[in-house]
Write an enzyme that holds these catalytic residues in place. Sequence first.
Site, short mmCIF file in Angstrom:
data_model
loop_
_atom_site.label_atom_id
_atom_site.label_comp_id
_atom_site.label_asym_id
_atom_site.label_seq_id
_atom_site.Cartn_x
_atom_site.Cartn_y
_atom_site.Cartn_z
N HIS A 26 0.85 -1.19 0.00
CA HIS A 26 0.00 0.00 0.00
C HIS A 26 0.89 1.24 0.00
O HIS A 26 1.20 1.79 1.06
CB HIS A 26 -0.91 0.00 1.23
CG HIS A 26 -1.83 -1.18 1.30
ND1 HIS A 26 -1.38 -2.43 1.66
CD2 HIS A 26 -3.16 -1.28 1.07
CE1 HIS A 26 -2.41 -3.27 1.64
NE2 HIS A 26 -3.49 -2.61 1.28
N GLY A 114 -3.89 -3.91 11.47
CA GLY A 114 -4.32 -4.25 10.11
C GLY A 114 -5.82 -4.13 10.03
O GLY A 114 -6.35 -3.36 9.22
N ASP A 155 -8.66 7.45 7.36
CA ASP A 155 -10.12 7.59 7.26
C ASP A 155 -10.83 6.29 7.61
O ASP A 155 -11.85 6.29 8.31
CB ASP A 155 -10.50 8.00 5.83
CG ASP A 155 -9.90 9.33 5.42
OD1 ASP A 155 -10.24 10.35 6.05
OD2 ASP A 155 -9.10 9.36 4.47
N HIS A 260 -3.70 3.34 -3.55
CA HIS A 260 -3.96 2.88 -2.18
C HIS A 260 -3.36 1.50 -1.92
O HIS A 260 -2.58 1.34 -0.98
CB HIS A 260 -5.46 2.81 -1.91
CG HIS A 260 -5.79 2.12 -0.62
ND1 HIS A 260 -5.77 2.77 0.60
CD2 HIS A 260 -6.08 0.82 -0.33
CE1 HIS A 260 -6.06 1.91 1.57
NE2 HIS A 260 -6.26 0.72 1.02
N GLU A 406 -18.45 -3.53 23.73
CA GLU A 406 -17.74 -4.81 23.79
C GLU A 406 -16.55 -4.89 22.84
O GLU A 406 -15.49 -5.40 23.19
CB GLU A 406 -18.70 -5.98 23.49
CG GLU A 406 -19.76 -6.21 24.55
CD GLU A 406 -21.04 -5.42 24.30
OE1 GLU A 406 -22.02 -5.61 25.04
OE2 GLU A 406 -21.05 -4.59 23.35
N ASP A 464 -34.55 -15.00 28.80
CA ASP A 464 -34.07 -13.95 27.89
C ASP A 464 -34.09 -14.39 26.43
O ASP A 464 -34.01 -13.56 25.53
CB ASP A 464 -32.65 -13.52 28.28
CG ASP A 464 -32.65 -12.57 29.47
OD1 ASP A 464 -33.71 -11.95 29.73
OD2 ASP A 464 -31.61 -12.44 30.12
N HIS A 468 -29.97 -14.00 23.65
CA HIS A 468 -29.01 -13.99 24.74
C HIS A 468 -28.49 -15.39 25.09
O HIS A 468 -27.67 -15.53 25.99
CB HIS A 468 -29.63 -13.37 25.99
CG HIS A 468 -29.72 -11.88 25.94
ND1 HIS A 468 -30.32 -11.21 24.90
CD2 HIS A 468 -29.27 -10.92 26.79
CE1 HIS A 468 -30.25 -9.91 25.12
NE2 HIS A 468 -29.60 -9.71 26.25
N ARG A 514 -24.94 -18.96 34.68
CA ARG A 514 -25.83 -18.12 35.48
C ARG A 514 -26.47 -18.95 36.58
O ARG A 514 -26.70 -18.47 37.69
CB ARG A 514 -26.90 -17.53 34.57
CG ARG A 514 -27.95 -16.70 35.29
CD ARG A 514 -29.13 -16.46 34.37
NE ARG A 514 -30.06 -15.47 34.87
CZ ARG A 514 -31.23 -15.21 34.31
NH1 ARG A 514 -31.59 -15.86 33.21
NH2 ARG A 514 -32.03 -14.30 34.81
#
Length: 659
Positions: A26, A114, A155, A260, A406, A464, A468, A514
């Site tokens: 590049h 990367g 960008d 590019h 996350e 849920d 989930h 859980r």
Amino acid sequence: MSVQQKSVDTIRILSTEAIQKAKSGHPGICIGAAPIGYEVFSDFLRFSYNNPKWDNRDRFILSAGHGSMLLYSLLHLFGYNVSMDDIKNFRQLGSITPGHPEYGKTDGVETSTGPLGQGVANAVGFAIAEEHLAAIFNRPNYPVVDHFTYVLCGDGCLEEGISYEACSLAGMQKLGKLILLYDRNNMSIEGDINATFTEDTATRFAGQGWQVIRVDDANNLLKLRAAIQRAQSDLTRPSIIICQTVIGYGSPLANSPDVHGAPMGEENLQKMKEFYNWAEEPFTVPEDVKKHCLDIAEDKLKYEKEWNKMFETYEVAYPELAEKYKKFMAGCRPDFNKIEGMFDYGKPEATRASGGTIINKLAKVMPNLMSGSADLAPSTKTELKGEGYFSPENRLGRNIHFGIREHAMAAICNGIQLHGGLQIVCSTFFSFTDYMKAGMRMSALMNIPVIYIMTHDSIGVGEDGPTHQPVEQLISLRSIPNMKVFRPCDGKETAAAYISALTQNSPTAIILTRQNLPQYEGSGLKALTGGYILQDSKGKPDVILIGTGSEVEICSGAKEILEEKGIKTRIVSMPCMEEFEKQTKEYQEHVLPPDVKARVCVEAASHFAWYKYCGDCGEVVAMHSFGVSGPAKELFNYFGFTKENIAEKAMQSIEKAKK
């Protein structure tokens, strides 16, 4: 022409020649952003090419990792162990100049980059680590931890959502020693970014709490220098320097997407050399440039010498702190045998609760441990009690509010871990690892010991529902090289998972429930082998039941049914396939004798991982669909995770084995 400008042009030419020779790379960013790289390395970056891992060096991160030849040219000119032969071997098999920067392969490369935006988030992690360690160790006249983190992005990095997450957190945390140099060339592979990216970047960052500085022409070294000085002068907030550049500047392909991601060709390379009045032989650094850059690099060696001298007096003035600092930088690995109660579990409890107990026991003997969560610490049980939260007002806080970010959380944790001196743990619900996957993959690619705590691990999430309830996530993580995935069946296996995570240099995902689970008589440190005999039969077993996590309890119930029928049954707990695969063949065959072909593998997740262990005659009881919403107990019945069904599958496997 000044030697400074000639140095910039050397970077441009050398980078483009290497890309042309490799027939891959590049060139656009290497040419356009060369003044930015030169200015950072020559006038600001504190480093020691003799000791690239010097603790108090400034960090430079190339988030736009496709511009790797820009970084390699800088490292070569400024004395690092990157030779001209290495430059010539750019992108070749076995070289230390790979297509994108790789941590651990090239001196001076702080992190693998990367995937765009990852480096921006890594840089936030570096800056958090610097602030936290400085708060612990710095004293008046003793700036033991005092450095900047510079990151060069393009960008594309700022189009990626991870950069928005990470920069939002950085602004809120007022990370004043973080400086983002934005190579704004307005061009991507598909052309002008006005087709995709028209937002007011300056307003965006100002709204996130950053100092915004503009450089209207990045070819002007004086303007770049003044901008970086201004960024350094305001330590109350991070700074972005928006540098207007021209992709492929000086080449016939300038300001075009054609420059590019592909070599520009010999003819265009020659025309670019004519533009720069370049008369040197290929792969030649002019003598005045070589001397200029090496003189700068030699002068910068004083920073490490001054730091070493300061640290010697620090050791006299603050001997306990100095010793503590050395332990932090060495890793602070505790003697697990001396941690009281690590394996003391009596009543049934969720492994997330056991994990909460364990991490707090570890925190007492590992002062370098930090823990963060994506807004779920009360559920994942990963808060370090009484240790406070890291914030602009409390840099000593050992917990981190990542917010609902996350993807950035994983990449920021990579930066914290890479900085040195800290052990980071982060957590969320297991189903949300899909948001984190790119950062987790980078942990594994760099082989760094970030610890991921993933709770609410299966259809046991219950009401849920399928959004989930993780199903395919286990096989996804298990497929990542270098990633250890532990799914413990009780508190003692959870403790073993933490011990494994803290004694090996690789990332570990610990997958926790859980719902409450029983505690087993035979579990514990055996889990470090990855798979072991939890409950055995009298004599050679007729069938082996293999389970993980909550499904071990179901296997145990099935064993009772089978043995009432006279079927000798062995239960194997397999909390970590990766560790089991490391064991000797003799050990593996001791646990899973080849001549016992009747087997049932049980896991409330995707079935794909299990066929290796079930063999031709075995059965796999697992998920073949997404879950559904409903009480957890009813869901286990609905999907066949019952002791009766496992016993029935065992009988079917025994019949198959007889044929």
